[in-house]
Design a protein around this motif. Sequence first.
Motif, PDB file in Angstrom:
ATOM      1  N   LYS A  65       0.684  -1.109  -0.121  1.00 48.16           N
ATOM      2  CA  LYS A  65       0.128   0.087   0.094  1.00 48.16           C
ATOM      3  C   LYS A  65       0.827   1.239  -0.218  1.00 48.16           C
ATOM      4  CE  LYS A  65      -4.291  -1.793   2.267  1.00 48.16           C
ATOM      5  NZ  LYS A  65      -5.094  -1.513   3.420  1.00 48.16           N
ATOM      6  N   HIS A  68       0.600   3.682  -2.873  1.00 48.84           N
ATOM      7  CA  HIS A  68      -0.807   4.257  -2.810  1.00 48.84           C
ATOM      8  C   HIS A  68      -0.820   5.388  -1.912  1.00 48.84           C
ATOM      9  CE1 HIS A  68      -5.005   5.262  -1.995  1.00 48.84           C
ATOM     10  NE2 HIS A  68      -4.926   4.906  -0.932  1.00 48.84           N
ATOM     11  N   LYS A  72      -1.224   9.407  -3.454  1.00 49.88           N
ATOM     12  CA  LYS A  72      -2.287  10.034  -2.884  1.00 49.88           C
ATOM     13  C   LYS A  72      -1.723  11.451  -2.555  1.00 49.88           C
ATOM     14  CE  LYS A  72      -5.964   9.991   0.743  1.00 49.88           C
ATOM     15  NZ  LYS A  72      -6.514   9.304   1.669  1.00 49.88           N
ATOM     16  N   TYR A 145      -1.073   4.441 -11.070  1.00 50.69           N
ATOM     17  CA  TYR A 145      -2.212   3.474 -10.206  1.00 50.69           C
ATOM     18  C   TYR A 145      -2.555   2.330 -11.170  1.00 50.69           C
ATOM     19  CZ  TYR A 145      -3.418   6.065  -6.091  1.00 50.69           C
ATOM     20  OH  TYR A 145      -3.410   6.752  -4.844  1.00 50.69           O
ATOM     21  N   LEU A 181      -7.459  -2.766  -5.376  1.00 44.80           N
ATOM     22  CA  LEU A 181      -7.274  -1.391  -4.705  1.00 44.80           C
ATOM     23  C   LEU A 181      -6.697  -0.577  -5.787  1.00 44.80           C
ATOM     24  CD1 LEU A 181      -6.506   0.438  -2.236  1.00 44.80           C
ATOM     25  CD2 LEU A 181      -4.224  -0.599  -1.900  1.00 44.80           C
ATOM     26  N   TYR A 182      -5.636  -0.769  -6.530  1.00 46.00           N
ATOM     27  CA  TYR A 182      -4.969   0.152  -7.465  1.00 46.00           C
ATOM     28  C   TYR A 182      -5.912   0.376  -8.573  1.00 46.00           C
ATOM     29  CZ  TYR A 182      -0.768   0.340  -4.639  1.00 46.00           C
ATOM     30  OH  TYR A 182       0.020   0.476  -3.557  1.00 46.00           O
ATOM     31  N   GLU A 185      -8.399   3.044  -7.526  1.00 47.17           N
ATOM     32  CA  GLU A 185      -7.790   4.347  -7.291  1.00 47.17           C
ATOM     33  C   GLU A 185      -7.574   4.929  -8.961  1.00 47.17           C
ATOM     34  OE1 GLU A 185      -7.761   6.114  -4.875  1.00 47.17           O
ATOM     35  OE2 GLU A 185      -8.799   4.651  -3.615  1.00 47.17           O
ATOM     36  N   SER A 189      -9.046   8.407 -10.150  1.00 48.44           N
ATOM     37  CA  SER A 189      -7.798   9.490 -10.634  1.00 48.44           C
ATOM     38  C   SER A 189      -8.368   9.899 -11.968  1.00 48.44           C
ATOM     39  CB  SER A 189      -6.556   9.176 -10.765  1.00 48.44           C
ATOM     40  OG  SER A 189      -6.082   8.773  -9.349  1.00 48.44           O
TER      41      SER A 189
END
Length: 245
Positions: A65, A68, A72, A145, A181-182, A185, A189
């Motif tokens: 993570k 990430h 962010k 990402y 997760l990626y 995101e 984005s």
Amino acid sequence: MLRTFTALSLAATFAVSTLSAQATGTPPVTKAAVATKKTDPVYPANPPVRGLAEVEEFLLLPLHKEPHFVLKATGEALRSKDDKRAVQEILRAITWLRVIESHATPEGKKNLSDAIEQLAKIETDLGENKTVEAAAAAKAIGSAYYAIANDHYLKAKQDHTGTAADMDSNMGAKHLIAAGLYLQEAARSANTDLSNDVQDSLTSLIGFKHPESDAEAAKYGNVLAMHLKQVGDGLQQLGAELQQP
């Protein structure tokens, strides 16, 4: 078990300390340094790849993570017009991408290289006090990402065997959760709405846990195969959009 836990702890400590030293270290400011004109990006040509490329990848998974959090923070700095912080976070992001690239599959390397190039261009423009368009910044972060999601997806696809007790399939599950997760995101984005089926899979993956009982294990292979397909579909959809000018 103790040796594995110790190895994980050492790997995490080594990774964080190495990244901090190479990506965020700030040398003392001297007159000579102030007078030096910046012409090229200062991100490390070979970040902690020298050490981390030799570490077994499963030892790095507890840190999955970290990119990430850095991406962010990069977006937050760019939106707040904090150029100095944005440059620092971009350098950290590039470092993480190069670490991931060192462990990537041949198929996944191109997306990672392209993402590094886009972030490096943003960093160069900021260093030269050029205007960075919000769309270009969002696309660079989204591409990073996406590249990480794709890397995890390819490894999940490679490791998945459909057998719950198989160690490779267990690793595949971990990679697939990270891919979810990626991908989520990346879509955020890029301001892209993924299909309902893909989004449902991503929501399920966030809370997915390795089965602990025989009854749960019986469904393990089918559940992973379903999520694997949906994440692949989401990557295909988003990849086509990111390629547009």
